[in-house]
Enzyme design. Structure first.
Site, mmCIF file in Angstrom:
data_model
loop_
_atom_site.group_PDB
_atom_site.id
_atom_site.type_symbol
_atom_site.label_atom_id
_atom_site.label_comp_id
_atom_site.label_asym_id
_atom_site.label_seq_id
_atom_site.Cartn_x
_atom_site.Cartn_y
_atom_site.Cartn_z
ATOM 1 N N TYR A 137 -2.380 -0.351 0.868
ATOM 2 C CA TYR A 137 -1.960 1.117 0.821
ATOM 3 C C TYR A 137 -3.060 1.886 -0.427
ATOM 4 O O TYR A 137 -3.478 2.729 0.053
ATOM 5 C CB TYR A 137 -0.742 1.078 0.168
ATOM 6 C CG TYR A 137 -0.096 2.415 -0.400
ATOM 7 C CD1 TYR A 137 -0.216 2.694 -1.783
ATOM 8 C CD2 TYR A 137 0.610 3.356 0.502
ATOM 9 C CE1 TYR A 137 0.204 4.037 -2.181
ATOM 10 C CE2 TYR A 137 1.176 4.442 -0.055
ATOM 11 C CZ TYR A 137 0.865 4.768 -1.236
ATOM 12 O OH TYR A 137 1.031 5.996 -1.876
HETATM 13 N N1 LIG Z 1 7.360 8.719 -3.114
HETATM 14 C C1 LIG Z 1 6.776 8.584 -4.127
HETATM 15 O O1 LIG Z 1 7.271 8.172 -5.255
HETATM 16 C C2 LIG Z 1 5.240 8.754 -3.928
HETATM 17 C C3 LIG Z 1 4.700 9.388 -2.896
HETATM 18 N N2 LIG Z 1 3.476 9.663 -2.658
HETATM 19 C C4 LIG Z 1 2.944 10.323 -1.307
HETATM 20 O O2 LIG Z 1 3.717 11.481 -1.022
HETATM 21 C C5 LIG Z 1 3.866 11.789 0.084
HETATM 22 C C6 LIG Z 1 5.053 11.885 0.386
HETATM 23 O O3 LIG Z 1 5.869 10.848 0.005
HETATM 24 P P1 LIG Z 1 7.580 10.321 0.702
HETATM 25 O O4 LIG Z 1 8.171 11.157 0.908
HETATM 26 O O5 LIG Z 1 7.926 9.205 -0.380
HETATM 27 O O6 LIG Z 1 7.002 9.503 1.781
HETATM 28 P P2 LIG Z 1 8.068 8.610 2.878
HETATM 29 O O7 LIG Z 1 7.483 7.168 3.191
HETATM 30 O O8 LIG Z 1 9.616 8.646 2.473
HETATM 31 O O9 LIG Z 1 7.921 9.548 4.185
HETATM 32 C C7 LIG Z 1 6.540 9.688 4.758
HETATM 33 C C8 LIG Z 1 6.804 10.263 6.069
HETATM 34 O O10 LIG Z 1 5.556 10.117 6.902
HETATM 35 C C9 LIG Z 1 6.262 9.867 8.075
HETATM 36 N N3 LIG Z 1 5.432 8.907 9.160
HETATM 37 C C10 LIG Z 1 5.074 7.612 8.766
HETATM 38 N N4 LIG Z 1 4.447 6.970 9.745
HETATM 39 C C11 LIG Z 1 4.281 8.004 10.659
HETATM 40 C C12 LIG Z 1 3.520 8.000 11.909
HETATM 41 N N5 LIG Z 1 2.923 7.002 12.321
HETATM 42 N N6 LIG Z 1 3.639 9.204 12.379
HETATM 43 C C13 LIG Z 1 4.031 10.568 12.079
HETATM 44 N N7 LIG Z 1 4.743 10.336 10.979
HETATM 45 C C14 LIG Z 1 4.834 9.390 10.141
HETATM 46 C C15 LIG Z 1 7.656 9.279 8.094
HETATM 47 O O11 LIG Z 1 8.203 9.556 9.262
HETATM 48 P P3 LIG Z 1 9.639 8.601 9.468
HETATM 49 O O12 LIG Z 1 10.641 9.654 8.845
HETATM 50 O O13 LIG Z 1 9.609 8.624 11.040
HETATM 51 O O14 LIG Z 1 9.346 7.381 9.045
HETATM 52 C C16 LIG Z 1 7.893 10.268 6.842
HETATM 53 O O15 LIG Z 1 8.575 11.461 7.378
HETATM 54 C C17 LIG Z 1 3.286 10.271 0.850
HETATM 55 O O16 LIG Z 1 1.946 10.682 1.324
HETATM 56 C C18 LIG Z 1 3.352 9.319 -0.122
HETATM 57 O O17 LIG Z 1 2.185 8.396 0.130
HETATM 58 C C19 LIG Z 1 2.361 9.235 -3.794
HETATM 59 C C20 LIG Z 1 2.942 8.381 -4.697
HETATM 60 C C21 LIG Z 1 4.429 8.295 -5.067
HETATM 61 N N1 LIG Z 2 4.705 6.756 1.670
HETATM 62 C C1 LIG Z 2 5.313 6.404 0.737
HETATM 63 N N2 LIG Z 2 4.290 6.357 -0.414
HETATM 64 C C2 LIG Z 2 4.708 5.861 -1.486
HETATM 65 C C3 LIG Z 2 5.920 5.837 -1.812
HETATM 66 C C4 LIG Z 2 7.029 5.781 -0.788
HETATM 67 O O1 LIG Z 2 8.289 5.786 -0.993
HETATM 68 N N3 LIG Z 2 6.540 6.341 0.473
HETATM 69 N N4 LIG Z 2 6.448 5.389 -3.232
HETATM 70 C C5 LIG Z 2 5.862 4.980 -4.090
HETATM 71 C C6 LIG Z 2 6.436 4.499 -5.441
HETATM 72 O O2 LIG Z 2 7.035 5.402 -5.737
HETATM 73 C C7 LIG Z 2 5.376 4.172 -6.350
HETATM 74 O O3 LIG Z 2 4.534 5.330 -6.768
HETATM 75 C C8 LIG Z 2 5.894 3.802 -7.762
HETATM 76 O O4 LIG Z 2 7.024 3.034 -7.422
HETATM 77 C C9 LIG Z 2 4.299 5.144 -3.900
HETATM 78 N N5 LIG Z 2 3.922 5.655 -2.564
#
Ligand SMILES: NC(=O)C1=CN([C@@H]2O[C@H](COP(=O)(O)OP(=O)(O)OC[C@H]3O[C@@H](n4cnc5c(N)ncnc54)[C@H](OP(=O)(O)O)[C@@H]3O)[C@@H](O)[C@H]2O)C=CC1
Ligand SMILES: Nc1nc2c(c(=O)[nH]1)N=C([C@H](O)[C@@H](O)CO)CN2
Length: 227
Positions: A137
């Site tokens: 990742y």
């Molecule tokens: N949450 C956190 O604490 C953190 C998040 N981030 C980044 O911030 C962004 C948003 O985070 P978060 O909302 O938690 O992410 P999620 O993992 O909850 O959701 C990501 C989205 O990407 C979509 N997705 C996954 N695979 C595909 C695919 N093959 N084609 C199209 N869409 C796809 C998912 O769709 P589906 O609903 O179908 O699964 C979902 O809507 C991400 O880029 C994440 O890496 C970075 C650090 C921390």
């Molecule tokens: N696609 C996603 N990326 C990440 C997620 C997630 O929920 N979906 N969550 C994290 C974690 O919150 C991490 O930052 C700390 O636990 C990282 N990326």
């Protein structure tokens, strides 16, 4: 209708809140998801595509070229946070690297047709230090962050290309309480901020006329050790 901002992964959590806030702020949004749309807003249009699929991405590109004469931006938010194994490395490479690479190249001309356009890569602050628990990742997110630099140089000055690198935003719904407590303690600002910091960073970049090739880190001081 104005030229839309294409946002990937808007059916839940951060992406859903981001798409709705941008729509409420007056932007038109083209929301790209692999499953049917979950949010309905008059300024949000939807296209279903699994970004792992080259054919789906080609269909998306053809749709955008046929429907719009310009794009206001692309926000690569779609992502999967998967455990380490070879299949998951391939999957996350497709979503975090191959799809942004493909769409940025194929839709670059439409981005350059407007007055000002933005590409925003949603990365991860673990790119700066790795992640022993999520090697693939972090590596694929680091590749996405690196592409920010290349596309910024390629598309200047009409298109600004920037990265946002969050630490913690929103825990997984099924998250382990002990894991969450430990994760909170890793940052100097020890709380779960939600999507707001990322949304504010996106709004800043969309408004900025002097940011490209940059990386906005929003991690609560995670990179600093508590004394
Ligand atoms: N949450 C956190 O604490 C953190 C998040 N981030 C980044 O911030 C962004 C948003 O985070 P978060 O909302 O938690 O992410 P999620 O993992 O909850 O959701 C990501 C989205 O990407 C979509 N997705 C996954 N695979 C595909 C695919 N093959 N084609 C199209 N869409 C796809 C998912 O769709 P589906 O609903 O179908 O699964 C979902 O809507 C991400 O880029 C994440 O890496 C970075 C650090 C921390
Ligand atoms: N696609 C996603 N990326 C990440 C997620 C997630 O929920 N979906 N969550 C994290 C974690 O919150 C991490 O930052 C700390 O636990 C990282 N990326």
């Amino acid at each position: 209708m104005t030229s839309p901002i294409l946002i990937t992964g808007t059916n839940k959590r951060v992406g859903q809140q981001l798409a709705e806030r941008l729509a409420e702020s007056g932007f038109d949004v083209l929301a790209v998801n692999r499953s049917p749309a979950t949010s309905q807003h008059p300024r949000i249009s939807h296209f279903q595509a699994d970004l792992r699929s080259t054919a789906d991405r080609e269909a998306l590109i053809a749709f955008v070229r046929g429907r719009y004469t310009a794009l206001r931006g692309i926000i690569h938010n779609a992502s999967l946070w998967l455990d380490d194994d070879l299949d998951n490395l391939t999957t996350m490479f497709k979503i975090h690297v191959e799809a942004p690479y493909h769409l940025n190249f194929e839709l670059g001309e439409l981005l350059q047709n407007g007055a000002k356009a933005d590409i925003i890569h949603i990365c991860d602050e673990s790119s700066s230090r790795g992640s022993k628990g999520h090697v693939a990742y972090a590596a694929t997110k680091a590749a996405l962050q690196n592409m920010t630099l290349s596309f910024a140089a390629m598309y200047a000055p009409a298109v600004h290309v920037n990265a946002i690198s969050p630490g913690l935003l929103i825990f997984k719904e099924d998250g382990d309480q002990a894991y969450q407590a430990k994760a909170l303690q890793k940052a100097l600002l020890s709380f779960e901020p939600g999507a707001e910091p990322l949304i504010k960073a996106v709004l800043y970049l969309l408004d900025s006329d002097y940011s490209t090739g940059s990386n906005i880190v929003i991690n609560g001081g995670r990179h600093l050790r508590k004394n």
